[in-house]
Design an enzyme around this catalytic site. Structure first.
Site, PDB file in Angstrom:
ATOM      1  N   GLY A  38       0.834  -1.203   0.000  1.00 36.64           N
ATOM      2  CA  GLY A  38       0.000   0.000   0.000  1.00 36.64           C
ATOM      3  C   GLY A  38       0.860   1.240   0.000  1.00 36.64           C
ATOM      4  O   GLY A  38       2.053   1.174  -0.293  1.00 36.64           O
ATOM      5  N   ASN A  39       0.256   2.371   0.299  1.00 40.24           N
ATOM      6  CA  ASN A  39       1.031   3.612   0.400  1.00 40.24           C
ATOM      7  C   ASN A  39       0.375   4.516   1.441  1.00 40.24           C
ATOM      8  O   ASN A  39      -0.674   4.196   1.981  1.00 40.24           O
ATOM      9  CB  ASN A  39       1.145   4.293  -0.968  1.00 40.24           C
ATOM     10  CG  ASN A  39      -0.199   4.643  -1.556  1.00 40.24           C
ATOM     11  OD1 ASN A  39      -0.896   5.503  -1.045  1.00 40.24           O
ATOM     12  ND2 ASN A  39      -0.574   3.957  -2.630  1.00 40.24           N
ATOM     13  N   PHE A  40       1.018   5.661   1.697  1.00 38.76           N
ATOM     14  CA  PHE A  40       0.600   6.531   2.804  1.00 38.76           C
ATOM     15  C   PHE A  40      -0.463   7.562   2.434  1.00 38.76           C
ATOM     16  O   PHE A  40      -0.706   8.486   3.201  1.00 38.76           O
ATOM     17  CB  PHE A  40       1.819   7.242   3.393  1.00 38.76           C
ATOM     18  CG  PHE A  40       2.756   6.326   4.130  1.00 38.76           C
ATOM     19  CD1 PHE A  40       2.320   5.655   5.263  1.00 38.76           C
ATOM     20  CD2 PHE A  40       4.044   6.122   3.691  1.00 38.76           C
ATOM     21  CE1 PHE A  40       3.165   4.806   5.959  1.00 38.76           C
ATOM     22  CE2 PHE A  40       4.907   5.278   4.373  1.00 38.76           C
ATOM     23  CZ  PHE A  40       4.469   4.615   5.516  1.00 38.76           C
ATOM     24  N   ALA A  85      -4.127   7.511  -5.031  1.00 43.25           N
ATOM     25  CA  ALA A  85      -2.737   7.071  -5.183  1.00 43.25           C
ATOM     26  C   ALA A  85      -2.780   5.565  -5.423  1.00 43.25           C
ATOM     27  O   ALA A  85      -2.709   4.763  -4.488  1.00 43.25           O
ATOM     28  CB  ALA A  85      -1.939   7.408  -3.936  1.00 43.25           C
TER      29      ALA A  85
END
Ligand code: C5P
Length: 226
Positions: free
Chosen positions: A29-31, A97
């Site tokens: 995943g990402n932030f 994102a």
């Protein structure tokens, strides 16, 4: 910001990260916090639009009853939800994102820690949602993307706008502290396919959302005039 200037308009917004499963308990995943996308969805709703917000996993909630929230997890699920809403949408804003890659296969049991061997996760490319919608765009539909660039930011943003068939791209300036992931503020430059460029100052994501939606109102106005 004119009151009700998006009355009767259908808007699609993507927001947040995507999670790509590795096994039942792990993901790539990402932030991304989702704050920018949620703020844009609320801004459109407050100005009379009917909004579909396709959101990856975030800890935010929707305030306006004019927003239909579609929760997804992965890029593939996000694409599917967008494909359903896109044909009816007058305006689509891609804030998510999206993870660039996903594990080629999802283990159906938790991957165990091995004594000697380190597991290898094979990746496959995820679909580019903005680009897919760009290729399906009909006359009169407006498609807006976001870009996060570190170098040659204007050229890269314009390149992305063209490659994805976008009408507008919102460039996040990473050079400024207080801009980008997780923060409550952002600093953007709005660029349009017809060569326009407007740089905005550092402000709250709510205020940035108002600027972005104002810019889209400007595009719409040009469309109806020409
Ligand atoms: O190519 P890049 O990821 O920099 O492009 C960013 C823009 O494209 C954003 O608007 C983002 O939401 C969208 N995007 C997408 N699907 C992807 C990758 C990016 O919709 N797989």
């Amino acid at each position: 910001a004119a009151e009700g200037d998006f009355k009767g308009k259908k808007v699609l917004v993507t927001a947040g990260p995507t999670y790509e499963r590795i096994d039942p308990v792990r993901f790539i995943g990402n932030f991304s916090s989702g704050k920018m996308g949620y703020a844009i969805a609320e801004e459109f709703a407050s100005r009379g639009a009917e909004v579909t917000l396709v959101s990856g996993p975030v800890s935010l909630s929707v305030k306006s009853p004019a927003i239909r929230l579609v929760k997804v997890e992965s890029a593939r699920q996000m694409l599917q939800a967008c494909e359903e809403a896109f044909p009816q949408s007058d305006i689509s804003v891609m804030c998510a994102a999206v993870a660039d890659y996903a594990p080629a296969d999802v283990a159906d049991r938790k991957i165990k820690r091995e004594r000697d061997e380190v597991p290898v996760i094979n990746l496959v490319k995820n679909p580019d949602i903005a680009k897919t919608l760009g290729s399906e765009k009909r006359y009169g539909q407006i498609l807006v993307g976001f870009a996060l660039e570190t170098d040659h930011e204007f050229e890269n943003a314009v390149g992305k706008m063209q490659a994805k068939n976008l009408d507008m791209i919102v460039l996040n300036s990473l050079r400024d502290s207080g801009a980008g992931f997780g923060t409550d503020t952002n600093k953007v430059t709005v660029m349009t396919a017809n060569g326009g460029r407007t740089e905005f100052g550092l402000k709250s994501k709510q205020a940035v959302a108002a600027d972005v939606v104002d810019s889209i109102a400007g595009l719409l106005q040009k469309q109806t005039v020409s």
